[in-house]
Design an enzyme around this catalytic site. Sequence first.
Site, PDB file in Angstrom:
ATOM      1  N   TYR A  49     -39.317 -16.832 -39.307  1.00  0.00           N
ATOM      2  CA  TYR A  49     -40.177 -16.340 -39.909  1.00  0.00           C
ATOM      3  C   TYR A  49     -39.649 -16.335 -41.085  1.00  0.00           C
ATOM      4  O   TYR A  49     -40.395 -15.149 -41.582  1.00  0.00           O
ATOM      5  CB  TYR A  49     -40.563 -15.725 -39.028  1.00  0.00           C
ATOM      6  CG  TYR A  49     -41.782 -15.431 -38.190  1.00  0.00           C
ATOM      7  CD1 TYR A  49     -42.717 -16.149 -38.656  1.00  0.00           C
ATOM      8  CD2 TYR A  49     -41.552 -14.926 -36.520  1.00  0.00           C
ATOM      9  CE1 TYR A  49     -43.967 -16.446 -37.337  1.00  0.00           C
ATOM     10  CE2 TYR A  49     -42.622 -15.404 -35.731  1.00  0.00           C
ATOM     11  CZ  TYR A  49     -44.121 -15.511 -36.038  1.00  0.00           C
ATOM     12  OH  TYR A  49     -45.011 -16.180 -35.012  1.00  0.00           O
ATOM     13  N   ASN A 112     -50.197 -10.712 -31.303  1.00  0.00           N
ATOM     14  CA  ASN A 112     -51.694 -11.644 -31.356  1.00  0.00           C
ATOM     15  C   ASN A 112     -51.456 -12.940 -30.127  1.00  0.00           C
ATOM     16  O   ASN A 112     -51.907 -14.059 -30.514  1.00  0.00           O
ATOM     17  CB  ASN A 112     -51.769 -12.150 -32.345  1.00  0.00           C
ATOM     18  CG  ASN A 112     -50.819 -12.541 -33.767  1.00  0.00           C
ATOM     19  OD1 ASN A 112     -49.705 -13.415 -32.798  1.00  0.00           O
ATOM     20  ND2 ASN A 112     -51.192 -13.197 -34.386  1.00  0.00           N
TER      21      ASN A 112
HETATM   22  P1  CMP Z   1     -48.344 -16.066 -36.359  1.00  0.00           P
HETATM   23  O1  CMP Z   1     -48.812 -16.524 -36.708  1.00  0.00           O
HETATM   24  O2  CMP Z   1     -47.151 -15.872 -35.889  1.00  0.00           O
HETATM   25  O3  CMP Z   1     -47.377 -15.762 -38.345  1.00  0.00           O
HETATM   26  C1  CMP Z   1     -46.836 -14.981 -38.447  1.00  0.00           C
HETATM   27  C2  CMP Z   1     -47.117 -13.368 -38.002  1.00  0.00           C
HETATM   28  O4  CMP Z   1     -46.630 -12.040 -38.755  1.00  0.00           O
HETATM   29  C3  CMP Z   1     -48.615 -13.454 -37.942  1.00  0.00           C
HETATM   30  O5  CMP Z   1     -49.160 -14.292 -37.064  1.00  0.00           O
HETATM   31  C4  CMP Z   1     -48.928 -12.256 -36.544  1.00  0.00           C
HETATM   32  O6  CMP Z   1     -48.407 -12.131 -35.819  1.00  0.00           O
HETATM   33  C5  CMP Z   1     -47.667 -11.554 -38.023  1.00  0.00           C
HETATM   34  N1  CMP Z   1     -48.167 -10.811 -38.995  1.00  0.00           N
HETATM   35  C6  CMP Z   1     -48.253  -9.516 -39.270  1.00  0.00           C
HETATM   36  N2  CMP Z   1     -48.950  -8.815 -40.203  1.00  0.00           N
HETATM   37  C7  CMP Z   1     -49.203  -9.718 -40.401  1.00  0.00           C
HETATM   38  C8  CMP Z   1     -50.332  -9.998 -42.386  1.00  0.00           C
HETATM   39  N3  CMP Z   1     -50.701  -8.773 -42.764  1.00  0.00           N
HETATM   40  N4  CMP Z   1     -50.857 -10.978 -42.611  1.00  0.00           N
HETATM   41  C9  CMP Z   1     -50.318 -12.074 -41.714  1.00  0.00           C
HETATM   42  N5  CMP Z   1     -49.112 -12.447 -40.375  1.00  0.00           N
HETATM   43  C10 CMP Z   1     -49.149 -11.045 -39.540  1.00  0.00           C
END
Ligand code: CMP
Length: 137
Positions: A49, A112
Site C-alpha cells: 500500500y 472492507n
Molecule cells: P483498498 O481497496 O484495499 O485500498 C486501500 C484501502 O485503504 C481501502 O481499500 C480501504 O480499506 C482503506 N481506506 C481507509 N480509509 C480510506 C479512505 N478515506 N479512502 C480510501 N481508502 C481508505
Amino acid sequence: MERTLSIIKPDGVSRNLIGDIVSRFEKAGLRVAAMKKIQLTEKTAGDFYGVHRERPFFKDLVSFMISGPVVVMALEGDNAIAKNRELMGATNPKEAAPGSIRADFAESIDANTVHGSDGPDTAAEEIAFFFRPDEIL
Ligand code: CMP
C-alpha cells in the site's frame, strides 16, 4: 483476457467467507489463476500500500491488514479488473451497491473484506508483488 489481483482481507478470512467470495468470482466468469493464504507483515503490507503512505489512514490500514491472514488471488477473464470492482462494490461499504461483496459483508472502510486492483498497470504490479510468473496457471 485480463488479470487482476484480489485480496480477501483479514475480516473476510476470519469470518470463513473465503468460499463465498471465491464462488462469486467464479459465478461471474472469473477464473482463479493463482491463490495463496499468507500473513502480511508491517513491511509487506506497507510496501503493497506504498502509494497511500502519506494518507492519514495509512497506519490503521496497515495494522488492520496484518491483524490476521489474508488470501491473495490472481483472477483472470474478460474485463477482469472492472468485473472484480463491480463485484466488490464501493470502497466505503456505506456506498457499496446492494448485492456487492462489500455491501453484504464489509464492516467499515478499513475492514472492507476485499481489495481489487484499480487498473491494468496496478493489476500487473500487484500480481507481481505476490506471485512469480510460474505460480500463475
Ligand atoms: P483498498 O481497496 O484495499 O485500498 C486501500 C484501502 O485503504 C481501502 O481499500 C480501504 O480499506 C482503506 N481506506 C481507509 N480509509 C480510506 C479512505 N478515506 N479512502 C480510501 N481508502 C481508505
